[in-house]
Design a protein around this motif. Sequence first.
Motif, PDB file in Angstrom:
ATOM      1  N   THR A 162       0.837  -1.207   0.000  1.00 60.06           N
ATOM      2  CA  THR A 162       0.000   0.000   0.000  1.00 60.06           C
ATOM      3  C   THR A 162       0.868   1.251   0.000  1.00 60.06           C
ATOM      4  OG1 THR A 162      -1.695  -1.227   1.224  1.00 60.06           O
ATOM      5  CG2 THR A 162      -1.897   1.172   1.175  1.00 60.06           C
ATOM      6  N   GLN A 163       1.991   1.207   0.707  1.00 60.15           N
ATOM      7  CA  GLN A 163       2.912   2.338   0.679  1.00 60.15           C
ATOM      8  C   GLN A 163       3.450   2.569  -0.732  1.00 60.15           C
ATOM      9  OE1 GLN A 163       5.949   1.756   3.622  1.00 60.15           O
ATOM     10  NE2 GLN A 163       4.558   1.987   5.349  1.00 60.15           N
ATOM     11  N   ALA A 164       3.646   1.468  -1.492  1.00 64.68           N
ATOM     12  CA  ALA A 164       4.132   1.596  -2.868  1.00 64.68           C
ATOM     13  C   ALA A 164       3.094   2.291  -3.746  1.00 64.68           C
ATOM     14  CB  ALA A 164       4.465   0.217  -3.436  1.00 64.68           C
ATOM     15  N   ALA A 165       1.816   1.993  -3.529  1.00 67.55           N
ATOM     16  CA  ALA A 165       0.753   2.656  -4.290  1.00 67.55           C
ATOM     17  C   ALA A 165       0.723   4.145  -3.977  1.00 67.55           C
ATOM     18  CB  ALA A 165      -0.597   2.017  -3.975  1.00 67.55           C
ATOM     19  N   LEU A 166       0.937   4.481  -2.705  1.00 65.43           N
ATOM     20  CA  LEU A 166       0.986   5.898  -2.320  1.00 65.43           C
ATOM     21  C   LEU A 166       2.211   6.568  -2.919  1.00 65.43           C
ATOM     22  CD1 LEU A 166      -0.157   8.245  -0.613  1.00 65.43           C
ATOM     23  CD2 LEU A 166       1.249   7.408   1.283  1.00 65.43           C
ATOM     24  N   LEU A 167       3.332   5.844  -2.960  1.00 61.60           N
ATOM     25  CA  LEU A 167       4.565   6.393  -3.518  1.00 61.60           C
ATOM     26  C   LEU A 167       4.394   6.756  -4.986  1.00 61.60           C
ATOM     27  CD1 LEU A 167       7.571   7.059  -3.295  1.00 61.60           C
ATOM     28  CD2 LEU A 167       8.073   4.654  -3.741  1.00 61.60           C
ATOM     29  N   GLN A 168       3.705   5.919  -5.749  1.00 61.21           N
ATOM     30  CA  GLN A 168       3.461   6.233  -7.160  1.00 61.21           C
ATOM     31  C   GLN A 168       2.651   7.516  -7.292  1.00 61.21           C
ATOM     32  OE1 GLN A 168       0.691   3.800  -9.298  1.00 61.21           O
ATOM     33  NE2 GLN A 168       1.458   4.413 -11.312  1.00 61.21           N
ATOM     34  N   ALA A 169       1.638   7.655  -6.448  1.00 60.70           N
ATOM     35  CA  ALA A 169       0.812   8.867  -6.495  1.00 60.70           C
ATOM     36  C   ALA A 169       1.637  10.103  -6.151  1.00 60.70           C
ATOM     37  CB  ALA A 169      -0.362   8.725  -5.530  1.00 60.70           C
ATOM     38  N   MET A 170       2.514   9.996  -5.145  1.00 60.01           N
ATOM     39  CA  MET A 170       3.330  11.125  -4.728  1.00 60.01           C
ATOM     40  C   MET A 170       4.329  11.523  -5.805  1.00 60.01           C
ATOM     41  SD  MET A 170       4.058   9.906  -0.795  1.00 60.01           S
ATOM     42  CE  MET A 170       5.324  11.140  -0.523  1.00 60.01           C
ATOM     43  N   GLN A 171       4.928  10.534  -6.463  1.00 61.42           N
ATOM     44  CA  GLN A 171       5.978  10.804  -7.429  1.00 61.42           C
ATOM     45  C   GLN A 171       5.437  11.162  -8.808  1.00 61.42           C
ATOM     46  OE1 GLN A 171       9.076  11.209  -6.890  1.00 61.42           O
ATOM     47  NE2 GLN A 171       9.826  11.342  -8.991  1.00 61.42           N
ATOM     48  N   GLU A 172       4.425  10.405  -9.274  1.00 63.12           N
ATOM     49  CA  GLU A 172       3.953  10.542 -10.650  1.00 63.12           C
ATOM     50  C   GLU A 172       2.629  11.287 -10.776  1.00 63.12           C
ATOM     51  OE1 GLU A 172       3.819   6.665 -12.386  1.00 63.12           O
ATOM     52  OE2 GLU A 172       5.784   6.078 -11.605  1.00 63.12           O
ATOM     53  N   GLU A 205      13.493   4.137   2.489  1.00 67.13           N
ATOM     54  CA  GLU A 205      14.248   5.373   2.260  1.00 67.13           C
ATOM     55  C   GLU A 205      13.773   6.096   1.009  1.00 67.13           C
ATOM     56  OE1 GLU A 205      16.350   6.579   4.421  1.00 67.13           O
ATOM     57  OE2 GLU A 205      16.051   4.839   5.703  1.00 67.13           O
ATOM     58  N   ALA A 206      13.396   5.320  -0.022  1.00 70.51           N
ATOM     59  CA  ALA A 206      12.921   5.933  -1.267  1.00 70.51           C
ATOM     60  C   ALA A 206      11.655   6.737  -1.037  1.00 70.51           C
ATOM     61  CB  ALA A 206      12.674   4.856  -2.324  1.00 70.51           C
ATOM     62  N   GLN A 207      10.791   6.245  -0.156  1.00 68.52           N
ATOM     63  CA  GLN A 207       9.551   6.969   0.125  1.00 68.52           C
ATOM     64  C   GLN A 207       9.816   8.176   1.023  1.00 68.52           C
ATOM     65  OE1 GLN A 207       6.282   4.503   1.100  1.00 68.52           O
ATOM     66  NE2 GLN A 207       4.859   6.173   1.371  1.00 68.52           N
ATOM     67  N   LEU A 208      10.687   8.022   2.001  1.00 64.52           N
ATOM     68  CA  LEU A 208      11.046   9.163   2.843  1.00 64.52           C
ATOM     69  C   LEU A 208      11.622  10.296   2.003  1.00 64.52           C
ATOM     70  CD1 LEU A 208      12.696   7.612   6.039  1.00 64.52           C
ATOM     71  CD2 LEU A 208      10.645   9.045   5.948  1.00 64.52           C
ATOM     72  N   ASP A 209      12.397   9.932   0.983  1.00 64.80           N
ATOM     73  CA  ASP A 209      13.049  10.933   0.145  1.00 64.80           C
ATOM     74  C   ASP A 209      12.045  11.737  -0.668  1.00 64.80           C
ATOM     75  OD1 ASP A 209      15.560  12.083  -0.627  1.00 64.80           O
ATOM     76  OD2 ASP A 209      15.305  11.163  -2.595  1.00 64.80           O
ATOM     77  N   ARG A 210      10.834  11.191  -0.853  1.00 61.56           N
ATOM     78  CA  ARG A 210       9.804  11.916  -1.618  1.00 61.56           C
ATOM     79  C   ARG A 210       9.139  13.011  -0.800  1.00 61.56           C
ATOM     80  NH1 ARG A 210      12.225   8.076  -4.596  1.00 61.56           N
ATOM     81  NH2 ARG A 210      11.414   8.010  -6.720  1.00 61.56           N
ATOM     82  N   PHE A 211       9.316  12.969   0.504  1.00 64.79           N
ATOM     83  CA  PHE A 211       8.766  14.029   1.346  1.00 64.79           C
ATOM     84  C   PHE A 211       9.744  15.199   1.377  1.00 64.79           C
ATOM     85  CE2 PHE A 211       6.388  10.411   3.103  1.00 64.79           C
ATOM     86  CZ  PHE A 211       5.111  10.947   3.120  1.00 64.79           C
ATOM     87  N   MET A 212       9.272  16.364   1.006  1.00 61.48           N
ATOM     88  CA  MET A 212      10.124  17.552   1.045  1.00 61.48           C
ATOM     89  C   MET A 212      10.574  17.836   2.470  1.00 61.48           C
ATOM     90  SD  MET A 212       9.283  21.478  -0.079  1.00 61.48           S
ATOM     91  CE  MET A 212       9.905  21.367  -1.756  1.00 61.48           C
ATOM     92  N   PHE A 213       9.635  17.784   3.420  1.00 64.08           N
ATOM     93  CA  PHE A 213       9.926  18.105   4.811  1.00 64.08           C
ATOM     94  C   PHE A 213       9.562  16.952   5.737  1.00 64.08           C
ATOM     95  CE2 PHE A 213       8.785  22.776   3.826  1.00 64.08           C
ATOM     96  CZ  PHE A 213      10.079  23.050   3.446  1.00 64.08           C
ATOM     97  N   MET A 214      10.347  16.792   6.790  1.00 58.35           N
ATOM     98  CA  MET A 214       9.900  16.057   7.975  1.00 58.35           C
ATOM     99  C   MET A 214       9.820  17.091   9.091  1.00 58.35           C
ATOM    100  SD  MET A 214      11.613  12.961  10.215  1.00 58.35           S
ATOM    101  CE  MET A 214      11.085  11.599   9.185  1.00 58.35           C
ATOM    102  N   VAL A 215       8.611  17.289   9.609  1.00 60.77           N
ATOM    103  CA  VAL A 215       8.357  18.375  10.561  1.00 60.77           C
ATOM    104  C   VAL A 215       8.003  17.806  11.925  1.00 60.77           C
ATOM    105  CG1 VAL A 215       6.944  20.407  11.039  1.00 60.77           C
ATOM    106  CG2 VAL A 215       7.531  19.836   8.677  1.00 60.77           C
ATOM    107  N   ASP A 216       8.704  18.279  12.946  1.00 61.58           N
ATOM    108  CA  ASP A 216       8.376  17.909  14.322  1.00 61.58           C
ATOM    109  C   ASP A 216       7.203  18.763  14.800  1.00 61.58           C
ATOM    110  OD1 ASP A 216      10.077  15.820  15.109  1.00 61.58           O
ATOM    111  OD2 ASP A 216      11.756  17.216  15.310  1.00 61.58           O
ATOM    112  N   VAL A 217       6.173  18.104  15.312  1.00 55.47           N
ATOM    113  CA  VAL A 217       5.031  18.808  15.900  1.00 55.47           C
ATOM    114  C   VAL A 217       5.121  18.612  17.412  1.00 55.47           C
ATOM    115  CG1 VAL A 217       2.533  19.092  15.929  1.00 55.47           C
ATOM    116  CG2 VAL A 217       3.682  18.316  13.845  1.00 55.47           C
TER     117      VAL A 217
END
Length: 335
Positions: free
Chosen positions: A134-144, A179-191
């Motif tokens: 499921t994370q891979a399906a989300l990764l495709q949406a984020m990237q493509e 790591e490939a999916q983490l790299d697609r996030f521009m920011f990691m933000v601490d709340v």
Amino acid sequence: MNDLAIRTDGTDLEAVQRLGRAREQILGELAKRVVGQQEVIEHLLVSLFSRGHCLFVGVPGLAKTLLISTLAEVLELSFNRVQFTPDLMPSDITGTDILEEDRTTGRRELRFVKGPLFANIVLADEINRTPPKTQAALLQAMQEHRVTAGGRTYPLEPPFLVFATQNPIEQEGTYPLPEAQLDRFMFMVDVGYPTEEEEIQVVTRTTGAAKEPTRKVLGPEEILALQELVLRVPVAEDTVRYAVSLVRKSRPSSEDAPDYVRNYLSWGAGPRASQYLVLAAKARAVLHGRYAAEREDVRALARPVLRHRLLANFTAEAEGVTSAQIVDRLLAEAK
């Protein structure tokens, strides 16, 4: 609202100034629902106007969902929230084909029913609780910016952004993000937790009956136009070199890497980090009413851009050294 769209007569500077004023309006509307979290909101807006996805790390109950849903409301963007669970399947987020029968002709045909990814803003709640498929399906949406279901590919209407949350405490039953999916996030933000005064305001607001309505500030067309504006913001070569140098020094194999980077990191940030640093710096400059990104914009955003791209080794874990601390040290030493 329409006066914020970019004009075709070369008045980008005026558009930048108007967006700076719109930022203040957005902050004012968000403040009606969300108390504090100014730095988190800043990163959220920067990622929005630079087309970057954002990962929020914080314990439950810190208004992450409320913040993102309110932002979507203020900007007239469609919004879907998905609670990620271990049994969530790819089709649960992308959509699926269903067999329908035409009552008049008796003919059967497949019809695609869109999943929750078909929205301008998607909140992936507790993203690390779903399995890799499921994370891979989300990764495709984020990237493509498209999804594949039943052998067909469907585009996602822009603007499209994924804002994900992750609980840093409860790790049982979770799947570490690749790591490939983490790299697609521009920011990691601490709340983080609110201050005492902010928490008093939160309790007062949420335990009362009155809720102040929000006002629309921008719309999807204006946001798309302003995202294009961000791409046209000039950046001095010196600022680009500063961003690239900062990223390259985070790589243990680099000749410029300090000793503590070689001692504590297995891997550093890749070229996407340099791209995101410059792009985010442009968006930050525009949001503050400036038509040129500066070195200070890069410095202000280096921590959320870099921290999740640095892979600490066993020595760092044993000595309690975090990737965020290494980023802070790189910034302190950067000229």
